[in-house]
Every structure is written in structure tokens, then in C-alpha cells.
Design an enzyme around this catalytic site. Structure first.
Site, PDB file in Angstrom:
ATOM      1  N   ALA A 268       0.688  -1.527  -0.264  1.00 22.94           N
ATOM      2  CA  ALA A 268      -0.088   0.101   0.081  1.00 22.94           C
ATOM      3  C   ALA A 268       0.772   1.055   0.170  1.00 22.94           C
ATOM      4  O   ALA A 268       0.335   2.525   0.466  1.00 22.94           O
ATOM      5  CB  ALA A 268      -1.628  -0.314   0.880  1.00 22.94           C
ATOM      6  N   ALA A 269       1.941   1.470  -0.527  1.00 22.68           N
ATOM      7  CA  ALA A 269       2.754   1.884  -0.313  1.00 22.68           C
ATOM      8  C   ALA A 269       2.147   3.239  -1.369  1.00 22.68           C
ATOM      9  O   ALA A 269       2.856   4.598  -1.592  1.00 22.68           O
ATOM     10  CB  ALA A 269       3.935   1.969  -0.697  1.00 22.68           C
ATOM     11  N   GLY A 270       2.075   2.130  -3.078  1.00 25.13           N
ATOM     12  CA  GLY A 270       1.973   3.354  -4.359  1.00 25.13           C
ATOM     13  C   GLY A 270       0.123   3.018  -3.598  1.00 25.13           C
ATOM     14  O   GLY A 270       0.327   4.938  -4.029  1.00 25.13           O
ATOM     15  N   ASP A 271      -0.303   3.226  -2.996  1.00 20.54           N
ATOM     16  CA  ASP A 271      -1.480   3.425  -2.077  1.00 20.54           C
ATOM     17  C   ASP A 271      -1.631   4.733  -1.699  1.00 20.54           C
ATOM     18  O   ASP A 271      -2.374   5.836  -1.669  1.00 20.54           O
ATOM     19  CB  ASP A 271      -3.137   2.136  -1.958  1.00 20.54           C
ATOM     20  CG  ASP A 271      -2.805   1.127  -2.793  1.00 20.54           C
ATOM     21  OD1 ASP A 271      -2.617   1.500  -4.325  1.00 20.54           O
ATOM     22  OD2 ASP A 271      -2.947  -0.280  -2.712  1.00 20.54           O
TER      23      ASP A 271
END
Ligand code: ATP
Ligand code: RIB
Length: 301
Positions: free
Chosen positions: A250-253
Site C-alpha cells: 500500500a505504499a503506492g496506494d
């Protein structure tokens, strides 16, 4: 405050933390297992909301306990769920997330109800899209619904943000022409453009290719190296914050949700908004899980 509508997936994530990835045919003991809210769409909506945006969601769940649990979690976040449809005889999306002690992860997704999100359903929530500053989409729900959502957005002067994840070989030009801002990671950029993003000049080449297909602004997230941007002839890299990552799920999210909450639809504060989003993601990577790891605005000081 931005008004953001996310169209996308809702998953219940079942995660395991393991000392290392098992080889094919091997059995190993793991450190722990847990369930948490996930799905690229839902994660991005949670990030947008926690980081300051008035947030609405268009998506689908199944008729099961996982769907009930996800609705409860997203209701607690105070995200507007009037655009979420409960589908009969279908299961809610599920993701199986494996994270090793060195921070590597693998994710297996069972799409379930997410894969049945129809353009007709999107049309019935056109009012949510029309009232937004940004509409945000990914590729864990059907493409025709995303295209319909972006058409409605453009008819109403709403800015569109596409996160082409998970990666696909080709995006229909019809969708790219409706996209104001595209944000792939390095792998997705290579799959989409055929250009390996080994250095900044390669990033520029990949951006030129995406611009030529009709996209106004291109960001490429570079993990611990930060974020590349290309807009109106200007390019550069906004460096990441130096932290010790334990789980990048979820870094990108978080980056996408944070950006949608901070970025003005005319992109006039682009580099400031990228710095803000890098900061938000740098907190996410220091915690376990998808939605539990996404920070709140007061943690960014
Ligand atoms: P994931 O699929 O793991 O959720 P992603 O591949 O979509 O992530 P990344 O490019 O890895 O996206 O990361 C998104 C943003 O998160 C980066 O632009 C950066 O700001 C931040 N980030 C990721 N990894 C790190 C790290 N190790 N240290 C600091 N910041 C990081
Ligand atoms: O981007 C992370 C997400 O991808 C996880 O929460 C999982 O549900 C998958 O969709």
C-alpha cells in the site's frame, strides 16, 4: 479541501509475515498471520480521506462476512459509500499477501465482486463524479467501467488520475486520452512503454511516450528513490524520505490517495503535493498491512 471519488476494488487482505519466501515445493514456518482491509481502490480512498479529502467510493462487495467487515471498516473512516453495490451470489474480493522479513512482498488477488462492477452502476453514480475535483481509478475493476467513469468526469470538467496497477501490457488509447495524470511504478512503466527506467533519461523517454498517447502529466513512483514527474515540459525527481521499510504493501496506494487529497486540479502545486505524498508513503512502509499502515494528516508534521 479536495472532493475525491475513487472507483475501484475492495479486498479483504489475508497477510502472512515470513522470515523468507518459500521456494517451490518447500514448507516453512512463518512469524504471524493477520487479516486487514485492502484493495487498491479502498486503500487509495482511505489514504485520501485520512489525509484530508472529502472522499466518495464507487465499487462492489459480495454477500458475505468479508463484505460486511469491509463496509464497517470504510464506514468508520467516514468515506461516503453510497456508490458501493452489494452483489448477490458473489464473494467480496480477497488478496493473499506474503511479506518477508527483508520487506519483499507477493500478492495473489481473487477479484470476486470487484470484477463485476459494471458501467451501468457507474452511470447511476454520475452525480458523485460530477461533484468531484478528482476521480481516481486503478486496474482491479473492469476497464469499461473506468472508461465510463472518466468519460463522465471529462464531460463535467473533473480531473482524472489513473494508477495502472496491477500492470497491463496495453491501455486502450480511449482511456489514455481521458487521463490527465497517470501514475505507474517502475515495473508498470516498463510493461506499458517497453522502456526500462534505469535512470532519469529513460524516465523522460517513458514519459514522452505516455504524453504522446494523450496523457497530460506523468509521475513514476520509484520506491525508496522517490517520484519522477513530467508535466508541461518540466521533469525532475522529488526524493523519498529516508526510512527503514518493513512492509511496502500500500505504499503506492498511500501515494495516490495522498496526492489526490493535496494536488490542485490545475496541477499548480505539483512538486509540493509529491513531497507531501512521498512523506505519507514513507510512514506506510514502516508499518505492517495495507489500510492499518496508512497515516493520518497529523502524523505528517
Ligand atoms: P506497492 O506496490 O509496494 O504498494 P508501488 O510499487 O506501487 O508500491 P513504490 O514506487 O514502491 O510504489 O512506492 C510509492 C512511494 O512510496 C514512493 O514514491 C515513495 O515515496 C514511497 N516509498 C516506497 N518505498 C519506500 C522506501 N523504502 N523508503 C521511503 N519511501 C518509500
Ligand atoms: O496495493 C496493495 C493492495 O493490492 C493490497 O491491499 C491487496 O488487496 C491488493 O489489491
Amino acid at each position: 479541501m479536495n472532493n475525491v471519488t475513487v472507483i475501484g476494488s475492495i479486498n479483504l487482505d489475508r497477510s502472512i509475515r515470513t522470515p523468507r519466501m518459500a521456494k517451490g515445493g518447500e514448507t516453512i514456518h512463518i512469524n504471524e498471520s493477520f487479516s486487514a482491509g485492502g484493495g487498491k481502490g479502498a486503500n487509495q480512498a482511505v489514504a485520501a480521506k485520512r489525509l484530508g479529502a472529502d472522499t466518495h467510493f464507487i465499487g462492489a462487495i459480495g454477500e458475505d462476512d468479508a463484505g460486511k467487515m469491509m463496509m464497517e471498516l470504510l464506514t468508520e473512516e467516514k468515506i461516503d459509500l453510497s456508490g458501493v453495490e452489494k452483489l448477490l451470489r458473489t464473494s467480496t474480493g480477497q488478496a493473499y499477501v506474503i511479506v518477508s522479513d527483508d520487506g519483499e512482498n507477493s500478492i495473489y488477488v481473487l477479484g470476486g465482486a470487484n470484477m463485476q462492477l459494471a458501467p451501468k452502476h457507474v452511470e447511476s453514480h454520475a452525480d458523485l463524479i460530477a461533484a468531484s475535483n478528482w476521480i481516481v481509478a486503478q486496474f482491479e475493476t473492469p476497464l469499461d467501467s473506468t472508461i465510463r467513469a472518466f468519460e463522465i468526469a471529462k464531460q463535467n470538467g473533473v480531473a482524472t488520475l489513473l494508477n495502472p496497477a496491477p500492470a497491463v501490457d496495453e491501455i486502450p488509447t480511449e482511456l489514455l486520452k481521458l487521463t490527465d495524470l497517470i501514475i505507474p511504478n517502475e515495473t508498470e512503466t516498463e510493461i506499458l512503454t517497453g522502456i526500462k527506467v534505469t535512470d532519469e533519461s529513460q524516465m523522460q523517454k517513458a514519459a514522452v511516450k505516455l504524453h504522446s498517447l494523450g496523457v497530460k502529466a506523468v509521475l513514476i513512483t520509484l520506491g525508496s528513490h522517490g517520484t519522477f514527474y513530467s508535466y508541461q515540459g518540466e521533469t525532475g525527481i522529488v526524493p523519498a524520505f529516508k526510512v527503514k521499510a518493513i512492509d511496502t504493501t500500500a505504499a503506492g496506494d498511500t501515494f495516490i490517495g495522498a496526492l489526490s487529497s493535496k494536488l490542485k486540479p490545475d496541477l499548480s502545486n505539483l512538486t509540493d503535493a509529491i513531497r507531501f505524498s512521498n512523506r505519507a508513503s514513507s510512514i506506510t512502509v514502516q508499518r505492517l498491512g495495507a489500510q492499518p499502515s496508512i497515516p493520518y494528516l497529523n502524523e505528517l508534521d
